[in-house]
Design an enzyme around this catalytic site. Structure first.
Site, PDB file in Angstrom:
ATOM      1  N   ARG A 242       9.243  10.189 -22.114  1.00 45.93           N
ATOM      2  CA  ARG A 242       7.921  10.504 -22.645  1.00 45.93           C
ATOM      3  C   ARG A 242       7.034  11.215 -21.611  1.00 45.93           C
ATOM      4  O   ARG A 242       6.669  10.655 -20.589  1.00 45.93           O
ATOM      5  CB  ARG A 242       7.255   9.210 -23.093  1.00 45.93           C
ATOM      6  CG  ARG A 242       6.035   9.372 -23.954  1.00 45.93           C
ATOM      7  CD  ARG A 242       5.555   8.015 -24.403  1.00 45.93           C
ATOM      8  NE  ARG A 242       4.570   8.090 -25.475  1.00 45.93           N
ATOM      9  CZ  ARG A 242       4.151   7.036 -26.172  1.00 45.93           C
ATOM     10  NH1 ARG A 242       4.633   5.835 -25.903  1.00 45.93           N
ATOM     11  NH2 ARG A 242       3.250   7.176 -27.133  1.00 45.93           N
TER      12      ARG A 242
ATOM     13  N   PHE B 157       8.100  14.017 -20.132  1.00 43.38           N
ATOM     14  CA  PHE B 157       9.081  15.022 -19.717  1.00 43.38           C
ATOM     15  C   PHE B 157       8.715  15.710 -18.400  1.00 43.38           C
ATOM     16  O   PHE B 157       8.779  16.920 -18.266  1.00 43.38           O
ATOM     17  CB  PHE B 157       9.193  16.071 -20.838  1.00 43.38           C
ATOM     18  CG  PHE B 157      10.524  16.753 -20.916  1.00 43.38           C
ATOM     19  CD1 PHE B 157      11.620  16.097 -21.431  1.00 43.38           C
ATOM     20  CD2 PHE B 157      10.681  18.055 -20.484  1.00 43.38           C
ATOM     21  CE1 PHE B 157      12.854  16.732 -21.520  1.00 43.38           C
ATOM     22  CE2 PHE B 157      11.914  18.695 -20.560  1.00 43.38           C
ATOM     23  CZ  PHE B 157      12.994  18.029 -21.086  1.00 43.38           C
TER      24      PHE B 157
ATOM     25  N   PHE C 225      11.693   7.353 -26.810  1.00 47.36           N
ATOM     26  CA  PHE C 225      10.945   7.733 -25.607  1.00 47.36           C
ATOM     27  C   PHE C 225      11.617   8.831 -24.789  1.00 47.36           C
ATOM     28  O   PHE C 225      11.359   8.969 -23.594  1.00 47.36           O
ATOM     29  CB  PHE C 225      10.690   6.512 -24.719  1.00 47.36           C
ATOM     30  CG  PHE C 225      10.173   5.304 -25.439  1.00 47.36           C
ATOM     31  CD1 PHE C 225       8.981   5.364 -26.137  1.00 47.36           C
ATOM     32  CD2 PHE C 225      10.883   4.121 -25.441  1.00 47.36           C
ATOM     33  CE1 PHE C 225       8.496   4.253 -26.824  1.00 47.36           C
ATOM     34  CE2 PHE C 225      10.415   3.003 -26.124  1.00 47.36           C
ATOM     35  CZ  PHE C 225       9.218   3.065 -26.812  1.00 47.36           C
TER      36      PHE C 225
ATOM     37  N   GLU D 234       2.978  12.189 -26.381  1.00 45.18           N
ATOM     38  CA  GLU D 234       3.076  12.092 -24.924  1.00 45.18           C
ATOM     39  C   GLU D 234       1.744  12.055 -24.186  1.00 45.18           C
ATOM     40  O   GLU D 234       1.621  11.349 -23.174  1.00 45.18           O
ATOM     41  CB  GLU D 234       3.909  13.269 -24.399  1.00 45.18           C
ATOM     42  CG  GLU D 234       5.354  13.225 -24.830  1.00 45.18           C
ATOM     43  CD  GLU D 234       6.083  14.517 -24.508  1.00 45.18           C
ATOM     44  OE1 GLU D 234       7.144  14.450 -23.878  1.00 45.18           O
ATOM     45  OE2 GLU D 234       5.586  15.597 -24.882  1.00 45.18           O
TER      46      GLU D 234
ATOM     47  N   GLN E 231      17.581  11.036 -30.965  1.00 44.48           N
ATOM     48  CA  GLN E 231      16.410  11.855 -31.269  1.00 44.48           C
ATOM     49  C   GLN E 231      16.810  13.290 -31.601  1.00 44.48           C
ATOM     50  O   GLN E 231      15.961  14.087 -31.988  1.00 44.48           O
ATOM     51  CB  GLN E 231      15.464  11.880 -30.068  1.00 44.48           C
ATOM     52  CG  GLN E 231      14.836  10.545 -29.728  1.00 44.48           C
ATOM     53  CD  GLN E 231      14.088  10.591 -28.411  1.00 44.48           C
ATOM     54  OE1 GLN E 231      14.378   9.816 -27.519  1.00 44.48           O
ATOM     55  NE2 GLN E 231      13.130  11.481 -28.266  1.00 44.48           N
TER      56      GLN E 231
ATOM     57  N   GLU F   6      17.439  11.577 -26.433  1.00 38.38           N
ATOM     58  CA  GLU F   6      17.505  13.009 -26.697  1.00 38.38           C
ATOM     59  C   GLU F   6      18.885  13.563 -26.355  1.00 38.38           C
ATOM     60  O   GLU F   6      19.456  14.348 -27.104  1.00 38.38           O
ATOM     61  CB  GLU F   6      16.426  13.751 -25.912  1.00 38.38           C
ATOM     62  CG  GLU F   6      16.368  15.233 -26.223  1.00 38.38           C
ATOM     63  CD  GLU F   6      15.160  15.929 -25.614  1.00 38.38           C
ATOM     64  OE1 GLU F   6      15.178  17.173 -25.569  1.00 38.38           O
ATOM     65  OE2 GLU F   6      14.202  15.251 -25.188  1.00 38.38           O
TER      66      GLU F   6
ATOM     67  N   ARG G  55       8.431  21.171 -16.095  1.00 40.83           N
ATOM     68  CA  ARG G  55       7.206  20.678 -16.721  1.00 40.83           C
ATOM     69  C   ARG G  55       6.333  19.921 -15.722  1.00 40.83           C
ATOM     70  O   ARG G  55       5.115  19.892 -15.862  1.00 40.83           O
ATOM     71  CB  ARG G  55       7.511  19.811 -17.944  1.00 40.83           C
ATOM     72  CG  ARG G  55       6.273  19.501 -18.783  1.00 40.83           C
ATOM     73  CD  ARG G  55       6.612  18.766 -20.053  1.00 40.83           C
ATOM     74  NE  ARG G  55       6.963  19.644 -21.143  1.00 40.83           N
ATOM     75  CZ  ARG G  55       6.131  20.007 -22.111  1.00 40.83           C
ATOM     76  NH1 ARG G  55       4.867  19.608 -22.082  1.00 40.83           N
ATOM     77  NH2 ARG G  55       6.537  20.772 -23.094  1.00 40.83           N
TER      78      ARG G  55
ATOM     79  N   ALA H  35       8.784  16.329 -27.025  1.00 38.85           N
ATOM     80  CA  ALA H  35       7.727  17.253 -26.599  1.00 38.85           C
ATOM     81  C   ALA H  35       6.467  17.121 -27.445  1.00 38.85           C
ATOM     82  O   ALA H  35       5.685  18.068 -27.562  1.00 38.85           O
ATOM     83  CB  ALA H  35       8.229  18.698 -26.623  1.00 38.85           C
TER      84      ALA H  35
ATOM     85  N   THR I 211       9.107  23.904 -23.745  1.00 36.98           N
ATOM     86  CA  THR I 211       9.073  25.057 -22.843  1.00 36.98           C
ATOM     87  C   THR I 211      10.288  25.956 -23.051  1.00 36.98           C
ATOM     88  O   THR I 211      10.260  27.121 -22.660  1.00 36.98           O
ATOM     89  CB  THR I 211       8.987  24.594 -21.376  1.00 36.98           C
ATOM     90  OG1 THR I 211       9.997  23.608 -21.132  1.00 36.98           O
ATOM     91  CG2 THR I 211       7.622  23.982 -21.100  1.00 36.98           C
TER      92      THR I 211
END
Length: 783
Positions: free
Chosen positions: A359, A361, A245, A730, A214, A249, A327, A528, A459
């Site tokens: 998903r 986060f 998902f 998400e 990703q 990442e 988060r 995100a 963020t």
């Protein structure tokens, strides 16, 4: 030149612009098997295969590693260890230098990669891994954060504290107060396509990587770091993933690095693809949490003060645990205003795989903890939880400041919930369920309506940027490239719709090309929920640059004011005549007009001061609500989802068909996390749920019997996002919380809703059965 448009040109609009329901660009390929994933690509001549050797203890020093038999095994070309990394044995995404490509001196979880076999075939590499002889000096280990002092445990990254007002004073002064603890399980990503990478060596320092990731730019930078080469020497490309998902990442870095090192070392292409068991064992998952809470409230159920402590199983390294636990705090309010609040995170070290993005986060974990507090207050007062939810909603002109001091300016949760409450007939069904339960001693039904407010933006402020590249060829066809990755969510087709809309051409004239670092540099992860927001705006900017050039060219060539050049479906009106789009681009090319442009976008208005715990981390919020009805068997704990009604906000949806699919899929994935997907480590530190045979994702038979999804696409005021759409990746995941609370409601019925069930998640049949028996005991009834 014809001065009047022909009927065939004027009769129809473009096919596939924004706000139209277009099929996923690869849907027909997915169902026919024609979609090409990395493992489907033609294999280069001389391709080698890599496979990982994994540790067999959860914690300890490596005393010796005898790989003699491994090197002598049939087909083996090489064996790599951490010492063979050319420049750096480190792939830590947060640059904390705590995550080696291959462990060298010590192992910190059972299943940690410690060497890689390079062989002529994948099966040869896989079998050779079993021949290694490794000796360890085993050390004590911990896999479960319930077994340690959560407030004094070792942290993998600094924690965060959010506070506004004096929470403890407000709680102590409140007419009522209570406290509790909740266990919230993790989740495996369980993609259809597991991790995979293929590296092809080039001239000089160059290497090209096909990576299921990703975040192509991060793979590029990590591989360059390991090889000791500039980023320009590494090209990463990905056309599609079979699911991501969040698990792709950062977790793809390791596989890409090993493939790249082996490819450059031997001058041959190298591919690495672990088995599902090893993939699940060696790669990170959603963080599981233990949430401690204390709340003060009045006799009407209004929360006056709340204190949260979110302890997370982070695993052996930092990975993204800091941002994930941050988060969780950002969403510990969900849709509710706290006059006084304190929330703390604790990303705790454990001897397990380093957990990572998933998903939501961390947001879903924050929301679940928050909704447990609402349930606690409702049961303490003998009220319907929905009444307590509505009583504590954020206001529209006051009571609208979050725990991180951002003002909520786009609040529509009152309308969302009111409309869903009416359309789902919540009140009528609540009465019908009460009547059913009164006459059914074994089967019990439950109902819950839960809201969602989800912040949209990374963020980490610097990630909120995107680039795009658009070429218009002389014949009017368009080439589109951007930094977003396609993992089945429909990002590519949405961005293509944006470009088609700008030029007013049919979507089949827009070629969607594979994401590659060679075309768009320094991209952010597709995560995100920001993929469409960021890349759509960047692609729109590029298209508008070219459209302006075409406008200026046409105005000059035909001697008309620029405002008389109007783009119409597949044609352009210039003064009183119309020209086919392709004819105009041909003329522009002949006149040496540049028909290529880059676009760039950065999200405005956002900022975040982590040290102070204050700022505006989110550009906007996405809202939704779900009403779920379930039936449980009190003798077995089994659950059946009878009906689900969802009303979810998408703004002006770019593609309703794609968005509805995302809402349905997100909901089912969220429901699975909270009901069936259980991660289990045994006393030896082994992950026992490492395959489809032991890890239960929702099946088609688990979907709600009645499943109603409605888009709240009202023209509400808000930030100027791409065509006024809102993110839909998400937020729908969090709607699955309704099923969990409906199960809790059904369990509560065995004690006439006098006791809070305090269910832990996932609410597996065993968990539900134990909760029923516990309530029966507390109510003085035979189990």
């Amino acid at each position: 030149m014809n001065r009047h448009a022909s009927p065939s040109l004027t009769a129809k609009a473009i096919v596939g612009g924004v706000a139209s329901s277009q099929r996923h660009d690869s849907a027909h390929k997915h169902v026919t098997g024609q979609a090409v994933y990395i493992d489907d690509m033609p294999e280069p001549a001389g391709l080698l295969h890599a496979y990982l050797g994994l540790s067999t203890v959860p914690h300890g020093a490596i005393l010796s590693m005898d790989l003699t038999a491994v090197r002598a095994a049939p087909g083996v070309v090489d064996v790599l260890t951490g010492h063979d990394m050319p420049a750096a044995n480190d792939i830590s995404p947060t640059h904390r230098h705590d995550e080696p490509v291959l462990a060298t001196d010590k192992v910190q979880f059972l299943g940690q990669p410690i060497f890689a076999v390079i062989a002529e075939t994948r099966e040869q590499a896989r079998r050779a891994c079993k021949l290694a002889k490794v000796e360890y000096a085993e050390e004590p280990f911990v896999t479960d954060i319930r077994d340690i002092d959560r407030r004094a445990g070792k942290l993998v990254t600094p924690p965060l504290t959010l506070k506004r007002g004096d929470a403890q004073t407000a709680i102590e002064a409140a007419p009522r107060r209570l406290k509790g603890t909740m266990r919230l399980g993790g989740q495996d990503h369980f993609y259809l396509e597991g991790h995979i990478a293929m590296a092809i060596p080039g001239e000089d320092m160059d290497v090209t990587l096909y990576s299921s990731t990703q975040h192509p730019s991060e793979v590029q930078h990590m591989v360059a770091q390991v090889l000791g080469v500039p980023s320009h020497a590494v090209t990463v490309e990905i056309r599609r993933m079979g699911g991501g998902f969040g698990g792709k990442e950062t977790q793809g870095n390791q596989f890409a690095a090993i493939a790249a090192v082996a490819a450059k070392r031997h001058g041959r292409a190298v591919k690495i693809r672990p088995d599902r068991d090893d993939d699940m064992t060696a790669t990170g998952k959603r963080h599981d949490f233990v949430i401690d809470y204390e709340v003060g409230f009045d006799d009407e159920g209004q929360i006056l003060g709340v204190d949260y402590f979110f302890a997370a199983r982070a695993g052996f390294s930092a990975d993204l645990s800091g941002a994930v636990t941050d988060r969780a705090l950002f969403h510990c309010d969900n849709t509710y205003y706290y006059p006084a609040v304190k929330a703390q995170s604790a990303p705790l070290y454990t001897n397990t795989v380093s957990n990572t993005a998933f998903r939501g986060f961390g947001g879903p974990q924050g929301i679940v903890g928050c909704e447990r507090v609402i349930d606690e207050v409702a049961f303490a007062l003998g009220k319907d939880p929905l009444e307590i939810r509505k009583r504590n909603f954020y206001g529209t002109t006051d009571r609208n400041v979050t725990p991180y001091h951002q003002t909520v300016e786009d609040n529509i949760i009152h309308r969302i919930v009111a409309e869903l409450e009416a359309s789902a007939d919540y009140a009528g069904r609540r009465q019908a369920i009460a009547a059913f339960n009164a006459g059914s001693p074994v089967l019990k039904r439950g109902l819950a309506l839960t809201p969602v407010k989800f912040g949209i933006s990374f963020t980490a402020t610097h990630f909120n940027q995107a680039g795009a590249l658009v070429h218009v060829y002389a014949d009017g066809s368009v080439h589109l490239n951007h930094g977003g990755t396609e993992m089945g969510q429909g990002l590519y087709v949405k961005i293509a719709q944006v470009v088609a809309e700008e030029f007013q051409i049919d979507i089949d004239q827009v070629k969607i090309t594979a994401t590659t670092t060679a075309k768009v540099p320094n991209t952010s992860a597709t995560a995100a929920s920001s993929g469409t927001d960021l890349n759509g705006m960047a692609a729109q900017a590029a298209a508008r640059t070219i459209r302006q050039r075409l406008t200026d060219f046409a105005a000059e060539k035909y001697q008309v004011p620029a405002d008389q050049v109007v783009f119409l479906p597949n044609r352009v009106r210039v003064g009183n005549q119309e020209i086919a789009f392709g004819a105009l681009t041909q003329q522009a090319y002949m006149a040496r007009v540049q028909l290529s442009a880059t676009g760039f976008y950065k999200t405005p208005k956002i900022h975040w001061d982590r040290d102070k715990g204050q700022g505006t981390p989110f550009y906007y919020f996405a809202y939704g609500a779900a009403c779920a009805e379930v039936e449980i068997d009190t003798l077995t704990g089994e659950t059946m989802v009878e009906r689900v009604d969802i009303l979810h906000e998408t703004g002006r949806s770019l593609n309703k068909a794609i968005d509805i699919g995302q809402i349905e899929g997100g909901f089912i994935q969220g429901m699975g996390w909270l009901t069936t997907e259980e991660l289990v480590w045994d006393a030896k530190g082994r992950l026992r749920t490492h395959a489809p045979s032991t890890y239960k994702i929702p099946l088609a038979s688990d979907r709600p019997k009645i499943f109603n999804v409605t888009l709240a696409d009202w023209p509400e005021a808000g930030e100027p996002t791409i065509h006024r759409s809102k993110a839909v990746g998400e937020p729908p995941f969090c709607l699955g919380v309704a099923v969990f609370h409906a199960i809790s409601d059904a369990v509560a019925s065995v004690a006439d809703h006098r006791l809070c069930p305090r269910l832990d998640a996932p609410a597996t049949p065993e968990c539900v059965l134990m909760a029923v028996e516990r309530l029966n005991r507390e109510a003085g009834r035979p189990a």
